[in-house]
Design a protein around this motif. Sequence first.
Motif, PDB file in Angstrom:
ATOM      1  N   THR A 178      12.142  -4.850   4.424  1.00  0.00           N
ATOM      2  CA  THR A 178      12.501  -4.385   2.850  1.00  0.00           C
ATOM      3  C   THR A 178      13.087  -5.322   2.180  1.00  0.00           C
ATOM      4  O   THR A 178      13.347  -5.177   0.848  1.00  0.00           O
ATOM      5  CB  THR A 178      13.660  -3.316   3.447  1.00  0.00           C
ATOM      6  OG1 THR A 178      14.626  -4.131   4.458  1.00  0.00           O
ATOM      7  CG2 THR A 178      13.183  -2.191   4.029  1.00  0.00           C
ATOM      8  N   LYS A 179      13.453  -6.681   2.509  1.00  0.00           N
ATOM      9  CA  LYS A 179      13.826  -7.779   1.586  1.00  0.00           C
ATOM     10  C   LYS A 179      12.969  -8.353   1.042  1.00  0.00           C
ATOM     11  O   LYS A 179      13.219  -9.012  -0.016  1.00  0.00           O
ATOM     12  CB  LYS A 179      14.519  -9.165   2.514  1.00  0.00           C
ATOM     13  CG  LYS A 179      15.571  -8.714   3.587  1.00  0.00           C
ATOM     14  CD  LYS A 179      16.916  -8.693   3.032  1.00  0.00           C
ATOM     15  CE  LYS A 179      17.872  -7.771   3.665  1.00  0.00           C
ATOM     16  NZ  LYS A 179      18.423  -8.095   5.098  1.00  0.00           N
ATOM     17  N   HIS A 180      11.669  -7.991   1.181  1.00  0.00           N
ATOM     18  CA  HIS A 180      10.569  -8.506   0.419  1.00  0.00           C
ATOM     19  C   HIS A 180      10.160  -7.776  -0.870  1.00  0.00           C
ATOM     20  O   HIS A 180       9.092  -7.088  -0.731  1.00  0.00           O
ATOM     21  CB  HIS A 180       9.385  -8.634   1.126  1.00  0.00           C
ATOM     22  CG  HIS A 180       9.477  -9.928   2.087  1.00  0.00           C
ATOM     23  ND1 HIS A 180       8.902 -11.176   2.140  1.00  0.00           N
ATOM     24  CD2 HIS A 180       9.985  -9.694   3.326  1.00  0.00           C
ATOM     25  CE1 HIS A 180       9.321 -11.876   3.284  1.00  0.00           C
ATOM     26  NE2 HIS A 180      10.034 -11.013   3.964  1.00  0.00           N
ATOM     27  N   THR A 181      11.045  -7.604  -1.869  1.00  0.00           N
ATOM     28  CA  THR A 181      11.037  -6.900  -2.997  1.00  0.00           C
ATOM     29  C   THR A 181       9.482  -6.604  -3.695  1.00  0.00           C
ATOM     30  O   THR A 181       9.149  -5.728  -4.069  1.00  0.00           O
ATOM     31  CB  THR A 181      11.914  -7.138  -4.007  1.00  0.00           C
ATOM     32  OG1 THR A 181      12.252  -8.369  -4.172  1.00  0.00           O
ATOM     33  CG2 THR A 181      13.320  -6.284  -3.524  1.00  0.00           C
ATOM     34  N   ASP A 182       8.949  -8.028  -3.852  1.00  0.00           N
ATOM     35  CA  ASP A 182       7.764  -8.049  -4.368  1.00  0.00           C
ATOM     36  C   ASP A 182       6.595  -7.293  -3.739  1.00  0.00           C
ATOM     37  O   ASP A 182       5.923  -6.614  -4.420  1.00  0.00           O
ATOM     38  CB  ASP A 182       7.086  -9.474  -4.804  1.00  0.00           C
ATOM     39  CG  ASP A 182       7.322 -10.219  -3.386  1.00  0.00           C
ATOM     40  OD1 ASP A 182       7.807 -10.114  -2.500  1.00  0.00           O
ATOM     41  OD2 ASP A 182       6.325 -11.106  -3.065  1.00  0.00           O
ATOM     42  N   ILE A 183       6.471  -7.234  -2.343  1.00  0.00           N
ATOM     43  CA  ILE A 183       5.560  -6.497  -1.619  1.00  0.00           C
ATOM     44  C   ILE A 183       6.108  -5.098  -1.838  1.00  0.00           C
ATOM     45  O   ILE A 183       5.166  -4.404  -1.946  1.00  0.00           O
ATOM     46  CB  ILE A 183       5.889  -7.056  -0.375  1.00  0.00           C
ATOM     47  CG1 ILE A 183       5.566  -8.399   0.028  1.00  0.00           C
ATOM     48  CG2 ILE A 183       4.866  -6.012   0.488  1.00  0.00           C
ATOM     49  CD1 ILE A 183       4.100  -8.892   0.085  1.00  0.00           C
ATOM     50  N   ARG A 184       7.275  -4.864  -1.935  1.00  0.00           N
ATOM     51  CA  ARG A 184       7.461  -3.449  -1.867  1.00  0.00           C
ATOM     52  C   ARG A 184       7.151  -2.898  -3.076  1.00  0.00           C
ATOM     53  O   ARG A 184       6.603  -1.690  -3.305  1.00  0.00           O
ATOM     54  CB  ARG A 184       8.833  -3.222  -1.605  1.00  0.00           C
ATOM     55  CG  ARG A 184       9.565  -1.727  -1.220  1.00  0.00           C
ATOM     56  CD  ARG A 184      10.935  -1.751  -0.791  1.00  0.00           C
ATOM     57  NE  ARG A 184      11.794  -1.738  -1.888  1.00  0.00           N
ATOM     58  CZ  ARG A 184      12.805  -2.406  -2.088  1.00  0.00           C
ATOM     59  NH1 ARG A 184      13.426  -3.097  -1.070  1.00  0.00           N
ATOM     60  NH2 ARG A 184      13.744  -2.655  -3.267  1.00  0.00           N
ATOM     61  N   GLU A 185       7.289  -3.566  -4.345  1.00  0.00           N
ATOM     62  CA  GLU A 185       7.009  -3.006  -5.808  1.00  0.00           C
ATOM     63  C   GLU A 185       5.572  -2.875  -5.622  1.00  0.00           C
ATOM     64  O   GLU A 185       4.954  -1.725  -6.265  1.00  0.00           O
ATOM     65  CB  GLU A 185       7.433  -4.174  -6.825  1.00  0.00           C
ATOM     66  CG  GLU A 185       8.956  -3.812  -7.010  1.00  0.00           C
ATOM     67  CD  GLU A 185       9.544  -4.975  -7.485  1.00  0.00           C
ATOM     68  OE1 GLU A 185       8.945  -5.923  -8.225  1.00  0.00           O
ATOM     69  OE2 GLU A 185      10.758  -5.071  -7.738  1.00  0.00           O
ATOM     70  N   GLN A 186       4.961  -3.751  -5.332  1.00  0.00           N
ATOM     71  CA  GLN A 186       3.277  -3.980  -5.277  1.00  0.00           C
ATOM     72  C   GLN A 186       2.858  -2.452  -4.528  1.00  0.00           C
ATOM     73  O   GLN A 186       2.126  -1.812  -5.128  1.00  0.00           O
ATOM     74  CB  GLN A 186       2.729  -4.978  -4.489  1.00  0.00           C
ATOM     75  CG  GLN A 186       2.248  -6.143  -5.348  1.00  0.00           C
ATOM     76  CD  GLN A 186       1.514  -6.996  -4.336  1.00  0.00           C
ATOM     77  OE1 GLN A 186       0.753  -6.810  -3.582  1.00  0.00           O
ATOM     78  NE2 GLN A 186       1.999  -8.453  -4.762  1.00  0.00           N
ATOM     79  N   ALA A 187       3.515  -2.216  -3.445  1.00  0.00           N
ATOM     80  CA  ALA A 187       3.078  -0.906  -2.514  1.00  0.00           C
ATOM     81  C   ALA A 187       3.139  -0.054  -3.270  1.00  0.00           C
ATOM     82  O   ALA A 187       2.552   1.328  -3.259  1.00  0.00           O
ATOM     83  CB  ALA A 187       3.671  -1.180  -1.375  1.00  0.00           C
ATOM     84  N   GLU A 188       4.373   0.085  -3.824  1.00  0.00           N
ATOM     85  CA  GLU A 188       4.802   1.507  -4.415  1.00  0.00           C
ATOM     86  C   GLU A 188       4.167   1.670  -5.746  1.00  0.00           C
ATOM     87  O   GLU A 188       3.478   2.912  -5.996  1.00  0.00           O
ATOM     88  CB  GLU A 188       6.284   1.301  -5.064  1.00  0.00           C
ATOM     89  CG  GLU A 188       7.342   1.671  -3.703  1.00  0.00           C
ATOM     90  CD  GLU A 188       8.879   1.510  -4.357  1.00  0.00           C
ATOM     91  OE1 GLU A 188       8.973   0.912  -5.219  1.00  0.00           O
ATOM     92  OE2 GLU A 188       9.478   1.999  -3.338  1.00  0.00           O
TER      93      GLU A 188
END
Lengths: 402, 252
Positions: free
Chosen positions: B120-130
């Motif tokens: 969850t610390k990888h915000t760039d990944i989370r934003e991309q996925a969302e």
Amino acid sequence: MLGLNSRDTKLLLLVIALVIFAPFLLNPFPTASNLGESFNAGYPALMQRFVIFGLLVIGFNLLFGLTGYLSFGHAAFLGVGSFAAVWMFKLLGYNVLPALVMSTIIAGIFSVMIGYVALRRSGIYFSILTLAFAQMMYSIAYSDLIGKFVGTPITNGETGLQVYASDPQVLQGANAPVLPHLFGLEMNSQTTLAMGGWEFTFQVGYYFAAFFLVLGFYLSIRIFRSPMGLMLRAIKSNQTRMSYTGLNSKPYMLAAFVISGMYAGLAGGLMAAMDPLTGAERMFWTASGEIVVMAILGGAGTLIGPVLGAGMIKYLENIVSKIQKDFLELWFAFLPDWLEAAVVNIIYPFVGKGWHLTLGVMFMLVIIYLPGGMVEGGQRITARFKRKKKTDAPDGAKTPAE
Amino acid sequence: MGILEVKGINKRFGGLQALGDVNLSIAENTVHAIIGPNGAGKSTLLNVLVGKLIPDSGSVLFEGTSVLGRKPHEINQMGISRVFQTPEIFADLSVMENVMIPCFAKRDGAYAFNAIGGVTKHTDIREQAEAILDDVNMLDKREMIASSMSRGDKRRLEMAMCLVQEPRLLLLDEPTAGMARADTNNTIDLLKEIKEKRDITMAIIEHDMHVVFSMAERITVLAQGTPLVEDTPDNIKGHPKVREAYLGEAQV
């Protein structure tokens, strides 16, 4: 805390509390009583086993629980760790720190070699390969094949490896204890606290091993929650999609295998630190099987499961196996004679020497009814409890959101 | 010169000539359908393109680089993604995790040992996925376990997993196989929408003529392992050879 979310922090604190207060929790009955003699598990030798096997199974779970690759030869790394540690005692001296470092490193090297070959296959073939390697290592250790080549005993065959007065021990100080110690703090030194009928023993060795259990548990949480943990779970879920997503599963698998092997090596080193002798039987395949059973019984793929499984089996092994026929007769003395004899005769095969039968029945029940192990059992109980609470609440009353 | 150039591919399985001298050129930013009756070699061809099979002879160039002999994950890293006939997803993981994995693969390459920082610390990944889940209208299902979803949603998820990697070429193996007509139409709409938003080349292997003719810009007809004809949909419909080999009984 420490980079964990609140649920994982709670779990970590729970484990810390359990290991710190284990001498109290495992001694629920007065020491001199019948029940105390039978069921109290709070003595150092057994508590050490709880935490060391806990650490071992946590490591095993990083491989089996996350990736689903069932290694059937993990005891080999445990044995390698023990041998490495005893050799460090022999060569350098009784300080446990170099011994533990070396046992972890050597087990790591062995797991790189074995993992590199065994991971070429998956499923049952992987299990068989690891089993074959472990048995090979067991045979080499048992016959001291390497020792025969180099001229000095390396594993010392049937006798087992131990430290002799004639060993070099180059770093052993003149006044240093002649038992494993941490900078002078002896592993087997202990204090006993007597309270009423109870006696609680606190041993340095136990808390030293428990420190590594907590450390190992913390690292395993971090790995579970990391991107690498996610990739390992992806391997378990669908390797085809994994490779068509541009990911190479091999390096991940090898890393998991090596980390898991190093956990086993550290556990082996700790075993040697508690008792500075070791033998090849530690690497026998039944020992590997026991690790698998512990992981599955506790709940493979869960964080706390391995610790519970290891604790449960070590408890059965050491407590249930101690129950003798006269104990049973004593407990059921209140029954009419004919009934007492019947009850004792039914229970007796499951205790004492027959404790494996109890384990087998438990294992079967868990596999059939709780595929998620003891952790799933706990979850179901809490779920049922929560549901009941909700239905009991009067109409219109809102259950506060958690 | 197309984005994918297939030249003189031959593949035999024992005595069976699965592919015989296949030449194919897929132009950039087109939707190219490959059709043909059962056993025509469509799937074999696809497996050659993704590195699962190595042909006996011939060459496959993707943007000028040969893909032959490379492993599936290497070919994916070159920019080719594949959607399977039955959705291949990470069934035990949540929808969000399913989409995050390709994001990590895209960012970190074939492997990276990020064992300490939380996912969850990888915000760039989370934003991309969302963002991609929002694109395919699945954001509300992000916490669901993938295996518990309907087949149509699984297909949607698989597409999202492929698209989040921004592939240059998307290979679709019968994306509507076994779907009801309504689901098929939804998939067609989804694919069209994807095509409109992105510079992406699609190669579709398909049985369903409805799908093919509502999407494809070029069609290659395979029969007995050899391309029979390649043309625009309108010309294919009326082509006598195609009618004879494949569309004989089918109503178009």
